[in-house]
Design a protein around this motif. Structure first.
Motif: not given
Length: 490
Positions: A276, A284-287
């Motif tokens: 991320s 993107d808050k993909n964590y």
């Protein structure tokens, strides 16, 4: 080597760390390197000790003492003392393919074995290494060296961690056609997604990979080889295949409530943050977000410490780190003499940051998890901890639970950093290689049971250090070169 009386006149000086409360505001490396003048002074501290234990990686009492790569440490210390950095670079690259990696993440086994450390402070070997390689890059001395002659042999390497990269670098220098396959979206393996940015900025990896591409190595990302069809196709196309996929199977915690939501493996947590960060600067808050969360880290090693540091940077409400073993002494015991690896308490960067933010060391020693408690939605909300004590069981000392020592703490997120138990099954099954009881690929001198397939790195020796992975890559390259050509000049 160095100045004859340097170790008597010059005090050890290391790079300055940015203050913990300042550095936790981002994920950048946080050391301010010494100037070339001060670095040269540190080179002067290297003694003419006669027997340089620093460069002799050997097992002492079950732990390696000194550099596994046998780096020519006294030689390049002397050269930087005389400010001959170009010559120092040549001596450094003779044994180490990637000093920019080891200078940042190696625990400096060399310094623990330094003769200066017997009665004082060891020479700053790792920082001197950093000074040499970074001066070389800044000065434009690190340039691609394209082999003048190519050998009509094709080699595939599965995995682009330090072992795979070192293998590729060595075999490409020899003139082979080398292709590296990586299942992730970026090259680097453990270096890219297992080690956070504040220890190793990813531009450092990309810089080296770009150099290797210019030298003729082909890298293929998003290209995992994990089934028999893929493996067989590779074996038909290439003269040999090297498995360097690491020891990626995480050790789990088998206690009641383990199926609760909010319990994650450390490697998934660290990987998500790094991806991320690189893709979107965390936008993107993909964590796995630990902001305002009560975080529990299970595991007292380097990966656990990285989780502590990452959780703090993301703004956790609190963090606790469990360590099963007893707290180590602050000074060597008589039973742990030099040049053995010093078994003393180490407070790493993440723990220092926890002290700065929360006012206390996050570690709880001799403690483990007895049970995870879920809320009505299946989310972990509490953990039952239990104390441990060492007991002799049939001649083996083991950590055993202490009766009636349980205590309950509130948690929102649990990160399991309990190490790894071997190579991933889908890869070993795809290639049909035998596996040991410890989960590593079985080998005889880097050869697997399958013709044309070799193994190196953590996949062969189990979870280990970057410096060992580089050593493994160099060694397997020599074996392959000998098998294909009848001799090796690597």
């Amino acid at each position: 080597m160095g100045k004859a009386t340097g170790f008597l006149e010059i005090h050890r000086q290391v790079s300055q760390e940015i203050d913990p409360l300042e550095r936790i505001q981002d994920f950048h490396e946080f050391h301010k390197p010494l100037s070339q003048k001060h670095q040269s002074c540190q080179g002067a501290r290297c003694m003419d000790c006669g027997v340089p234990f620093c460069q002799n990686g050997q097992m002492l009492d079950g732990v390696v003492s000194g550099c596994p790569l046998n780096n020519l440490i006294p030689e390049w210390n002397d050269l930087i003392f005389h400010e001959n950095y170009q010559a120092a670079l040549k001596r450094l690259l003779k044994t180490n393919n990637f000093p920019e990696f080891t200078a940042r993440v190696c625990p400096a086994l060399c310094e623990a074995a330094c003769t200066c450390g017997l009665h004082g402070d060891a020479v700053t070997v790792r920082e001197n290494e950093y000074g040499i390689i970074e001066t070389a890059y800044q000065s434009g001395w690190v340039q691609p060296h394209i082999p003048q002659h190519r050998i009509d042999k094709k080699i595939a390497i599965i995995g682009s961690g330090p072992a795979g990269l070192a293998t590729a670098d060595q075999l490409n220098k020899r003139g082979y056609h080398v292709t590296v396959y990586e299942r992730d979206d970026r090259i680097g393996g453990l270096l890219m997604y297992g080690i956070p940015n504040m220890k190793l900025e990813k531009d450092v990896i990309n810089r080296r990979v770009e150099l290797m591409e210019k030298e003729g190595i082909v890298f293929k990302v998003n290209s995992g080889i994990e089934n028999k069809k893929q493996a067989n196709a590779l074996l038909k196309e290439y003269d040999c295949v090297i498995l360097a996929c690491g020891s990626r199977m995480p050790r789990d915690i088998h206690v009641p409530g383990r199926d609760a939501k909010g319990i994650h493996f450390a490697v998934d947590y660290l990987t998500g943050i790094t991806k991320s960060l690189l893709n979107s600067h965390l936008k993107d808050k993909n964590y796995i977000d630990t902001k305002d969360k009560k975080v529990l880290v299970i595991g007292g090693g380097d990966t656990g410490n990285d989780c502590v540091a990452s959780a703090i940077r993301l703004g956790c409400q609190s963090v606790i780190q469990l360590e099963m073993m007893p707290e180590l002494p602050s000074q060597r015991l008589d039973t742990n003499p030099w040049p053995q690896w010093p078994r003393i308490k180490k407070t790493d960067y993440g723990q220092k940051e926890a002290v700065a933010v929360f006012g206390q060391d996050p570690r709880l020693y001799q403690t483990t998890v007895k049970e995870f408690i879920k809320d009505k939605n299946g989310q972990v909300k509490q953990v039952v901890l239990i104390s441990l004590e060492s007991k002799n069981v049939n001649g083996i000392v083991k950590m055993q639970p202490v009766e009636s020592s349980e205590k309950i703490i509130d948690v929102d997120i649990v990160l399991i950093a309990a190490g790894f138990i071997g190579a991933e099954n889908q890869v070993t099954k795809a290639f049909g290689v035998n596996v040991t009881k410890k989960g590593s690929v079985a080998d005889i001198d880097y050869h697997t049971n399958v013709d044309k397939i070799y193994v190196a790195g953590d996949m062969r020796r189990g979870q280990s250090l970057v410096v060992w992975a580089i050593k493994e890559g160099r060694e397997v390259a020599k074996v392959i070169d000998t098998d294909l050509m009848g001799y090796s000049n690597l």
